[in-house]
Design a protein around this motif. Structure first.
Motif, PDB file in Angstrom:
ATOM      1  N   ASP A  43      -3.027  -3.242  -2.513  1.00 46.86           N
ATOM      2  CA  ASP A  43      -3.676  -2.088  -3.116  1.00 46.86           C
ATOM      3  C   ASP A  43      -3.601  -2.241  -4.634  1.00 46.86           C
ATOM      4  OD1 ASP A  43      -4.835   0.429  -3.405  1.00 46.86           O
ATOM      5  OD2 ASP A  43      -2.896   1.454  -3.343  1.00 46.86           O
ATOM      6  N   LYS A  68     -12.280   0.578  -0.630  1.00 47.44           N
ATOM      7  CA  LYS A  68     -11.976   1.729   0.227  1.00 47.44           C
ATOM      8  C   LYS A  68     -13.109   2.750   0.123  1.00 47.44           C
ATOM      9  CE  LYS A  68      -6.988   1.576  -0.560  1.00 47.44           C
ATOM     10  NZ  LYS A  68      -5.879   2.293  -1.186  1.00 47.44           N
ATOM     11  N   MET A  78      -3.983   0.414  -6.990  1.00 42.00           N
ATOM     12  CA  MET A  78      -3.319   1.560  -7.627  1.00 42.00           C
ATOM     13  C   MET A  78      -1.990   1.801  -6.923  1.00 42.00           C
ATOM     14  SD  MET A  78      -5.670   2.850  -9.781  1.00 42.00           S
ATOM     15  CE  MET A  78      -6.164   4.554  -9.839  1.00 42.00           C
ATOM     16  N   GLU A 102       0.862  -1.198   0.000  1.00 42.09           N
ATOM     17  CA  GLU A 102       0.000   0.000   0.000  1.00 42.09           C
ATOM     18  C   GLU A 102       0.886   1.231   0.000  1.00 42.09           C
ATOM     19  OE1 GLU A 102      -2.283   2.569  -0.255  1.00 42.09           O
ATOM     20  OE2 GLU A 102      -3.661   0.963   0.334  1.00 42.09           O
ATOM     21  N   ASP A 103       0.665   2.140  -0.971  1.00 40.67           N
ATOM     22  CA  ASP A 103       1.531   3.316  -1.066  1.00 40.67           C
ATOM     23  C   ASP A 103       1.075   4.493  -0.209  1.00 40.67           C
ATOM     24  OD1 ASP A 103      -0.597   3.343  -2.985  1.00 40.67           O
ATOM     25  OD2 ASP A 103       0.265   5.170  -3.800  1.00 40.67           O
ATOM     26  N   GLU A 104      -0.156   4.460   0.295  1.00 43.05           N
ATOM     27  CA  GLU A 104      -0.577   5.540   1.205  1.00 43.05           C
ATOM     28  C   GLU A 104      -0.042   5.187   2.579  1.00 43.05           C
ATOM     29  OE1 GLU A 104      -4.915   6.269   1.065  1.00 43.05           O
ATOM     30  OE2 GLU A 104      -4.798   5.336  -0.916  1.00 43.05           O
TER      31      GLU A 104
HETATM   32 CA    CA Z   1      -2.696   3.464  -3.929  1.00 42.18          CA
END
Ligand code: CA
Length: 226
Positions: free
Chosen positions: A53, A102, A55, A9-11
């Motif tokens: 995730d 989400k 994206m 997950e990039d967030e």
């Molecule tokens: Ca993302």
């Protein structure tokens, strides 16, 4: 021994929230911030479950999923803001086990993680083999073979076959199969069931004549015959 969960997950705030909550549940948690790192960590760690995730920078979530499925049958739960049906169907076809849209509640996420890890455990403690025709389905090793030769199956092909074969003779609707095998239901998703049946038939049925094992039940769905 505690189970390992990989969070891709990039967030960062979300990744940290997930890590904190899953560690509270007793899991060992590792996080990756982009698709490339996620895939290499999945290879190195062999996690028991992956939260992925869709994206992601550097490598899209679906490509990560495809890469994971080349070497692992671990449950993969997709985290997605995408709601398009095409994306969901693609994810399922590539072997995702579940979708979490989400924003989601942490309680729900933890419950789904538990269910998928428990299901995995159920499969590994069983030691059974089912035989039909010249085929043998090893439920412990998740392996289909014909006259001793292994046949490559996609994860959901295996699960669909195992589900039906263990319920020999019973007819199931596409919706039931989608619910029980994919653990998901959405309008139009039943096409996914037909696609998997078609793929399986290519592997276990003779090219000519009506299917002997994976039978279409008119107006209902499918059933399996030994
Ligand atoms: Ca993302």
């Amino acid at each position: 021994m505690s189970r390992t969960v990989l969070v891709v997950e990039d967030e960062r705030p979300l990744a940290e929230t997930l890590r904190f909550n899953l560690e509270m549940e007793g899991y060992r948690v590792r996080t990756a911030e982009d698709g490339v790192e996620g895939l290499s960590m999945a290879r190195a760690l062999q996690p028991d479950l992956v939260l992925l995730d869709l994206m992601l920078p550097r490598l899209d979530g679906l490509d990560v999923l495809r890469g994971i499925r080349e070497h692992s049958q671990a449950p993969v739960l997709l985290l997605t803001a995408r709601t398009s049906e095409a994306d969901r169907v693609r994810g399922l076809d590539l072997g995702a086990d579940d979708y979490i849209t989400k924003p989601f509640s942490l309680a729900e996420l933890k419950a789904r993680v538990r269910v998928h890890l428990r299901r995995k455990q159920d499969v590994t403690v069983e030691e059974r083999e089912l035989e039909f025709g010249e085929f043998k389905l090893d439920l412990n090793r998740r392996l289909l073979s014909r006259d001793g030769e292994p046949i490559a199956l996609r994860p959901k092909e295996y699960e669909l076959l195992a589900y039906l074969a263990q319920r020999d003779g019973r007819a199931f609707t596409r919706d039931q199969l989608l619910n029980d095998v994919w653990d998901i239901s959405f309008a139009g998703g039943t096409r996914t069931v037909d696609v998997h049946v078609r793929w399986l038939r290519k592997k276990i049925e003779k090219p000519e004549g009506p299917p002997r094992h994976l039978i279409t039940v008119r107006g209902a769905g499918y059933r399996f015959e030994r």
